[in-house]
Motif scaffolding. Structure first.
Motif, PDB file in Angstrom:
ATOM      1  N   GLU A  25      -0.430 -18.796  21.297  1.00  0.00           N
ATOM      2  CA  GLU A  25       0.938 -19.199  20.973  1.00  0.00           C
ATOM      3  C   GLU A  25       1.403 -20.345  21.863  1.00  0.00           C
ATOM      4  N   LEU A  26       1.034 -20.297  23.141  1.00  0.00           N
ATOM      5  CA  LEU A  26       1.415 -21.361  24.063  1.00  0.00           C
ATOM      6  C   LEU A  26       0.792 -22.690  23.654  1.00  0.00           C
ATOM      7  N   VAL A  27      -0.464 -22.680  23.261  1.00  0.00           N
ATOM      8  CA  VAL A  27      -1.138 -23.900  22.818  1.00  0.00           C
ATOM      9  C   VAL A  27      -0.464 -24.449  21.565  1.00  0.00           C
ATOM     10  N   GLU A  31       1.677 -28.043  21.216  1.00  0.00           N
ATOM     11  CA  GLU A  31       1.368 -29.027  20.171  1.00  0.00           C
ATOM     12  C   GLU A  31       2.617 -29.363  19.367  1.00  0.00           C
ATOM     13  N   ARG A  32       3.407 -28.364  19.046  1.00  0.00           N
ATOM     14  CA  ARG A  32       4.639 -28.588  18.276  1.00  0.00           C
ATOM     15  C   ARG A  32       5.641 -29.410  19.087  1.00  0.00           C
ATOM     16  N   LEU A  36       7.266 -33.045  18.136  1.00  0.00           N
ATOM     17  CA  LEU A  36       8.709 -33.274  18.138  1.00  0.00           C
ATOM     18  C   LEU A  36       9.083 -34.428  19.064  1.00  0.00           C
ATOM     19  N   GLU A  37       8.431 -34.525  20.221  1.00  0.00           N
ATOM     20  CA  GLU A  37       8.706 -35.626  21.139  1.00  0.00           C
ATOM     21  C   GLU A  37       8.332 -36.962  20.512  1.00  0.00           C
ATOM     22  N   GLU A  38       7.201 -37.011  19.808  1.00  0.00           N
ATOM     23  CA  GLU A  38       6.802 -38.240  19.136  1.00  0.00           C
ATOM     24  C   GLU A  38       7.817 -38.630  18.063  1.00  0.00           C
TER      25      GLU A  38
END
Length: 101
Positions: A25-27, A31-32, A36-38
């Motif tokens: 879940e952390l990985v 990634e999500r 979102l930052e991009e």
């Protein structure tokens, strides 16, 4: 005592499964967040490019107001200052007003 050993092994297996699930879940979360930052960076770059509109005009357009309203907002408090000046002028009358009690 073998029963106690089996219980401990069972608990270790459960804890290992929980750690593996949380790690996955952390990985996925990392990634999500990266995606979102991009997206946020791309949107901010688009917004930083001047489009020839003032912020007031953009806000007026977003709420569907007319351009005249946007120009009024873009001018700031100039209109309020003019209204205050006119009011002061009207207060400076000669005092010829008749007061009826």
């Amino acid at each position: 005592m073998s029963n106690r050993g089996e219980d401990l092994e069972s608990q270790v297996a459960e804890l290992q499964a929980a750690v593996d699930g949380l790690t996955e879940e952390l990985v996925e979360t990392k990634e999500r967040v990266r995606q979102l930052e991009e997206t946020t960076d791309a949107l901010e770059a688009d917004e930083s490019e001047p489009e020839g509109q003032t912020t007031a005009e953009q806000q007026a357009q977003a709420r569907g107001a007319e351009r005249r309203d946007a120009e009024f907002v873009a001018e700031g408090d100039d209109g309020a200052e003019e209204a205050a000046a006119e009011e002061e002028e009207s207060d400076d009358d000669d005092g010829d007003d008749i007061i009826v009690a």
